[in-house]
Write an enzyme that holds these catalytic residues in place. Structure first.
Site, PDB file in Angstrom:
ATOM      1  N   ARG A  46      -0.865   9.415  -0.591  1.00 20.53           N
ATOM      2  CA  ARG A  46      -2.041   9.829  -1.358  1.00 20.53           C
ATOM      3  C   ARG A  46      -2.020  11.292  -1.783  1.00 20.53           C
ATOM      4  NH1 ARG A  46      -6.912   6.576   1.838  1.00 20.53           N
ATOM      5  NH2 ARG A  46      -6.466   4.554   0.883  1.00 20.53           N
TER       6      ARG A  46
ATOM      7  N   ARG B 245      -3.417  11.142   5.741  1.00 20.70           N
ATOM      8  CA  ARG B 245      -3.541   9.767   6.217  1.00 20.70           C
ATOM      9  C   ARG B 245      -2.946   8.795   5.217  1.00 20.70           C
ATOM     10  NH1 ARG B 245      -6.915   5.609   5.217  1.00 20.70           N
ATOM     11  NH2 ARG B 245      -8.587   6.787   4.199  1.00 20.70           N
TER      12      ARG B 245
ATOM     13  N   HIS C 271     -12.054  12.201   0.061  1.00 20.34           N
ATOM     14  CA  HIS C 271     -12.146  10.839   0.599  1.00 20.34           C
ATOM     15  C   HIS C 271     -12.140  10.773   2.118  1.00 20.34           C
ATOM     16  CE1 HIS C 271     -11.664   6.522   0.745  1.00 20.34           C
ATOM     17  NE2 HIS C 271     -10.489   6.604   1.346  1.00 20.34           N
TER      18      HIS C 271
ATOM     19  N   PHE D 219       0.855  -1.190   0.000  1.00 23.84           N
ATOM     20  CA  PHE D 219       0.000   0.000   0.000  1.00 23.84           C
ATOM     21  C   PHE D 219       0.889   1.237   0.000  1.00 23.84           C
ATOM     22  CE2 PHE D 219      -4.528   1.110   1.024  1.00 23.84           C
ATOM     23  CZ  PHE D 219      -5.107   0.083   0.295  1.00 23.84           C
TER      24      PHE D 219
ATOM     25  N   GLU E 182      -6.734   1.842  -3.315  1.00 25.12           N
ATOM     26  CA  GLU E 182      -5.282   1.905  -3.487  1.00 25.12           C
ATOM     27  C   GLU E 182      -4.693   0.512  -3.654  1.00 25.12           C
ATOM     28  OE1 GLU E 182      -1.793   3.766  -0.665  1.00 25.12           O
ATOM     29  OE2 GLU E 182      -3.718   4.800  -0.827  1.00 25.12           O
TER      30      GLU E 182
ATOM     31  N   HIS F 268      -8.604  11.286  -2.451  1.00 25.42           N
ATOM     32  CA  HIS F 268      -8.106   9.983  -2.885  1.00 25.42           C
ATOM     33  C   HIS F 268      -7.733  10.087  -4.356  1.00 25.42           C
ATOM     34  CE1 HIS F 268      -7.785   5.721  -3.718  1.00 25.42           C
ATOM     35  NE2 HIS F 268      -7.863   5.479  -2.420  1.00 25.42           N
TER      36      HIS F 268
ATOM     37  N   GLN G 196      -8.381  14.958   2.734  1.00 26.88           N
ATOM     38  CA  GLN G 196      -7.671  14.084   1.797  1.00 26.88           C
ATOM     39  C   GLN G 196      -8.471  13.839   0.528  1.00 26.88           C
ATOM     40  OE1 GLN G 196      -6.842   9.556   2.324  1.00 26.88           O
ATOM     41  NE2 GLN G 196      -4.921  10.598   2.831  1.00 26.88           N
TER      42      GLN G 196
ATOM     43  N   LEU H 103     -15.077   5.087  -5.273  1.00 30.77           N
ATOM     44  CA  LEU H 103     -13.702   4.762  -4.897  1.00 30.77           C
ATOM     45  C   LEU H 103     -13.158   3.548  -5.645  1.00 30.77           C
ATOM     46  CD1 LEU H 103     -11.282   5.161  -2.930  1.00 30.77           C
ATOM     47  CD2 LEU H 103     -12.466   3.638  -1.357  1.00 30.77           C
TER      48      LEU H 103
END
Length: 647
Positions: free
Chosen positions: A339, A452, A406, A172, A308, A295, A293, A305
């Site tokens: 991100r 994050r 996001h 990730f 990731e 995404h 954030q 979405l």
């Protein structure tokens, strides 16, 4: 006449069901009855009446949990396991909570795929936060992560497996080995690409098994505060319009984020930041709301979405020239950079004319080079989502994507035990608010700081939901006696509902909401400038002022969606105002807050948390600051000093 007929029909239906139940000899447990929304477990004792027009039903519990997503269910489960009489209040059926949409996985240094260490995970989290994360809270979260994931496995979360039966983990973004020097970490434990769904259903089943009482489709309106202490909440039963006053020793807010303040977001329509707004109306501050954030991979057009995890399994981004452009922005991590870095890279590609499609306004996510078996086994959900919302067969063509709102890094300030804190003075910036806790996206612990890391969200909700339950057990014993509430407890909340029901304004709720979302989308986006933010402050303040002219068409209390949407809009707009003001005043670029007029991080002046208070009567915003906790809990983890952040 019609009302009497309806009552007769309901009574007849109920008797028929009871007779049928008796004939079939069905067993209905106390736990099963508790999950039905129109049951009234543990009524009273009465705390006194406030209004004949709005009679109040009183309830008393050791602890209340507001919200039934991952954080709320983990807190409720932990409390009931420890013997506390616990009620969980949710405006949704628990398994419809937004945790169900989490796809990629949950970070933990299990070491199932490569060697790993929770201290490396902590380093990545501090770095990902752009050094705005509190290192004591990050220490706690990353240290507890492996044990927490194993605990989830024992509860029954159906994690994907390696060939030798261990929990499967995938790569990730922003994850590394050996404090950033050992290459890509494989740390994200996953249940295919439906990890949140698996986690939520498991926790709900366990909470029901442990006899947690659920008040389903109850809308929490306000906190009950007395002399700076939280004593419970006022809630509206959506089914029958009754007002319920809940008294408790501890109230845990797990109400999620406020993504619906924006026009395009991955959040469900129910993500309206209700708990944050309740705290704000109680005269307490919110923290770091400027950090929102985006995404990198929302489906172009719909905002749905794409996890990731798609890039963690080997997917990569392309521009209109077919170029893998992330090598230009993050030479080492490439498509698995943090991100905020990837979102800005995509935006820059579009701004510089390398966007895709007729309007050159998006980029592409390529997955078709991956084996069909891998897509089917590890990414079945996003394969289906791409087909439905983009008309794309991922085995043959790329997915059109665009950065989409996001996650909210900011929220209700808490310490690493989940206790809500406020600033009393420069000498006391971490004053604990008695009786009040928060966990999940609603809280700002702050483990995420300015940005994050992917898969730290599911970890956050279960670690700190659990921490709240543990802290309550340290502070009180089950069935501790309660003080009586003040005679006017909940009066202001009832007055607010009455005012909305009797409003005669000219503005529709949907009209004000659309205006707010447009302002936020245009003035607090991926890239920000002083001029644009100044204009945004003026526009969002004017938009918030129009709430006094709102018109609620449905004047009843029974299943009044118009009233509920207006209450949710009041919650959203207070946070939208604070977000814009805080973004305007922070004169630096850090994490998700990227300013074109202040392009560098400024640790000298801005390594501090923003606190904002919103006056719901005047619309005024007050801003102050509290320090970032730069030291870990103890010598078990080294302090991580700030350096230039690159991937």
């Amino acid at each position: 006449m019609a009302l009497n007929l309806l009552r007769f029909q309901r009574s007849t239906f109920t008797k028929t069901c009871l007779n049928f139940q008796t004939i079939r000899n069905f067993h209905i447990s106390k736990a099963a009855r508790a999950v039905v929304s129109n049951t009234r477990p543990d009524l009273g004792p009465s705390q006194g009446s406030l209004s004949k027009a709005y009679p109040i039903i009183d309830h008393t519990y050791d602890a209340l949990v507001i919200g039934a997503g991952g954080a709320g269910l983990r807190a409720a489960l932990g409390l009931t396991e420890k013997g506390f009489r616990t009620a969980c209040i949710s405006k949704l059926f628990p398994t419809r909570s937004h945790t169900v949409a989490a796809q990629g996985g949950i970070n933990a240094a299990l070491g199932n795929m490569t060697r790993d260490d929770w201290r490396w995970h902590a380093f990545d989290t501090v770095k990902g936060s752009d050094w705005l994360g509190d290192q004591d809270a990050i220490h706690y979260m990353c240290r507890e992560a492996p044990q927490t994931v194993i605990e989830l496995e024992h509860y029954g979360v159906p994690f994907s497996r390696t060939e030798d039966g261990k929990i499967y983990q995938r790569a990730f973004g922003g994850q590394s080995l050996e404090y950033g020097k050992g290459g890509q970490a494989i740390r994200c434990a996953a249940a295919a690409d439906r990890t949140g769904h698996a986690l939520l259903h498991t926790l709900y089943g366990q909470a029901v098994r442990k006899n947690c009482v659920f008040f389903i489709e109850y809308f929490a309106i306000d906190l009950i505060m007395e002399n700076g202490e939280c004593r419970g909440v006022i809630a509206l039963c959506l089914e029958d319009g009754t007002i319920h006053r809940f008294r408790s020793h501890y109230t845990i807010l797990a109400t999620g984020g406020y993504g619906r303040a924006y026009f395009s977001c991955t959040s469900a329509h129910t993500c309206t930041g209700d708990g944050n707004a309740m705290v704000s109306r109680a005269g307490l501050p919110l923290q770091d709301l400027e950090f929102v954030q985006f995404h990198p991979t929302g489906i172009y057009g719909s905002g749905c979405l794409i996890t990731e995890g798609a890039r963690g399994e080997g997917g990569y981004l392309l521009n209109s020239e077919g170029e893998r452009f992330m090598e230009r922005y993050a030479p080492k991590a490439k498509d698995l950079a943090s991100r905020d870095v990837v979102s800005r890279a995509i935006t820059l590609e579009i701004m510089q004319g390398r966007g895709c499609g007729p309007k050159k306004d998006h980029c592409l996510l390529q997955l078709s080079h991956l084996p069909a078996a891998v897509l089917e086994e590890r990414l079945p959900g996003i394969s289906e989502t791409a087909k439905i919302f983009a008309g794309v067969d991922v085995t043959k063509e790329p997915i059109p994507i665009l950065p989409t709102v996001h996650y909210n890094m900011g929220g209700i300030p808490t310490n690493f035990m989940g206790e809500v804190v406020t600033k009393i003075s420069d000498d006391n910036p971490d004053h604990i608010v008695p009786g009040l806790m928060a966990a999940g996206e609603a809280a700002c612990v702050s483990v995420h700081g300015a940005n994050r890391l992917g898969a730290n969200s599911l970890l956050d909700i279960v670690v700190f939901g659990r921490a709240c339950a543990n802290r309550v057990a340290e502070l009180i014993k089950p069935n501790s006696p309660h003080k009586p509430l003040a005679s006017n407890a909940g009066h202001d909340s009832i007055q607010r509902i009455d005012s909305l029901l009797n409003s005669t304004g000219k503005k529709w709720t949907s009209e004000i909401r659309s205006e707010m979302q447009s302002i936020m989308q245009n003035h607090a986006a991926v890239f920000r400038t002083g001029e644009n933010l100044e204009a945004g402050v003026q526009k969002i303040d004017q938009c918030a002022a129009t709430m006094s002219d709102v018109h609620v068409t449905d004047k009843s209390l029974i299943w009044n969606t118009d009233l509920v949407e207006t209450l949710e809009l009041e919650n959203l707009i207070s946070q939208a105002v604070q977000t814009m003001h805080c973004a305007n005043i922070r004169k630096e670029s850090r994490g998700a807050h990227a300013r074109e007029d202040f392009t560098k991080r400024d640790d000298t002046n801005w390594m501090k948390h923003t606190l904002s208070w919103f006056d719901h009567k005047t619309g005024q915003v007050k801003i102050d600051y509290r320090p970032v906790h730069m030291s870990p809990l103890d010598s078990e983890m080294p302090q991580i000093p700030p350096v230039e952040r690159s991937y």
